[in-house]
Design a protein around this motif. Structure first.
Motif: not given
Length: 310
Positions: A2-4, A22-25, A59-62
């Motif tokens: 997840i990329e915000i 932020f990112e959720v890795r 974005l979810v998975r880009g």
């Protein structure tokens, strides 16, 4: 996963999400924290395409969520456990979700068993307790076996067994390499569950740290000390001992013969006590909890504050 990026949302001229990045890795349980009204639920809605961003992107998975085919195979979400059709059965609710995303019917029975609702599969949802609805919401999130999960207050309404089950489930899912974003106000649970924390206040990013680093950075460390002779300890920490090295210690009498000392290592305090003939029977390091660190860090970002809390 997840990329915000620069995410912003305005309602009636008020920014409720303000330039978040932020990112959720994968492989990590990320706790999403903030006071009431901080913008956590809005951020999750923006990620899932339920609201349209004023600026920035999620974005979810880009890819943006609306562009995902069969989205349940990519991301599972639980935002509101009450948003269920009361006339449907638990099995029926999951069956139409599976069919709409091209998932095999066997997944319905599998996730019902996983969340402990097999015996309630044929019951109407209107008769479910809040805890049972939460379990059904988690089952829906797991239906597509997704690599990304987003859960908003998943332990709300659960009993102690259910809370422990959610904690174990989230950590197991992350251990499988999934990206897990979970929002909660229960700091004790977040301390036990989350590897990483994203903290926001008034829509803005306040912290993006590993849980242990957040507590170290924003919490306090104190040394609790007790002595066989409380009067000697009081004299030492009050600055009247023979060793001038007591200068600079921030010592507080907390009653019962105990003192809390900040700004010194336990070894230094023990050495000072020995040099002044003070026999200690307790010396312990006390670290702020996640809740205490969170309260200190977000004190200026609380929008709704009760008179008692103030």
């Amino acid at each position: 996963m997840i990329e915000i990026q620069g995410l912003t949302k305005e309602y009636d001229g008020k920014r409720v999400v303000d330039d978040l990045t932020f990112e959720v890795r994968p492989g990590v349980v990320t706790g999403f924290l903030g006071p009431n009204g901080a913008g956590k639920s809005t951020t999750m809605r923006l990620v899932l395409g339920l609201d349209r961003a004023t600026a920035g992107r999620a974005l979810v998975r880009g890819r943006p969520y609306p562009e995902l085919a069969d989205p349940l195979r990519h991301v599972g979400a639980l935002l509101d456990a009450q948003a269920l059709h009361g006339g449907r059965t638990a099995h029926g609710h999951l069956r139409w979700l599976a069919a709409s995303n091209g998932l095999p019917g066997r997944r319905v029975d599998e996730v019902l068993a996983q969340v402990g609702l097999t015996e309630a599969a044929g019951r109407r949802i209107r008769g479910f307790s809040l805890g049972m609805r939460q379990r059904l919401g988690v089952a829906a999130a797991l239906l597509g076996d997704p690599p990304v999960l987003m859960l908003d207050e998943p332990v709300n309404g659960l009993d102690p067994e259910g809370i422990r089950w959610i904690r174990t489930l989230l950590r197991d899912l992350a251990a499988e390499g999934r990206a897990v974003l979970v929002s909660s106000h229960l700091m004790t649970e977040m301390a036990l569950t989350a590897d990483h924390l994203v903290v926001i206040g008034r829509g803005r990013l306040l912290a993006d740290d590993a849980t242990s680093e957040f507590i170290d950075r924003h919490g306090r460390t104190r040394i609790r000390v007790r002595a066989v002779d409380p009067a000697k300890l009081a004299a030492l920490l009050g600055g009247t001992g023979r060793d001038s090295d007591v200068t600079g210690l921030d010592a507080t009498d907390i009653g019962g013969g105990a003192w809390e000392v900040s700004g010194a290592e336990p070894e230094r305090i023990a050495a000072l006590a020995a040099a002044n003939g003070v026999v200690l029977y307790e010396i312990a390091v006390q670290q702020d909890s996640l809740e205490e660190a969170f309260m200190r860090m977000t004190a200026d970002s609380v929008e709704y504050r009760s008179e008692a809390a103030a």
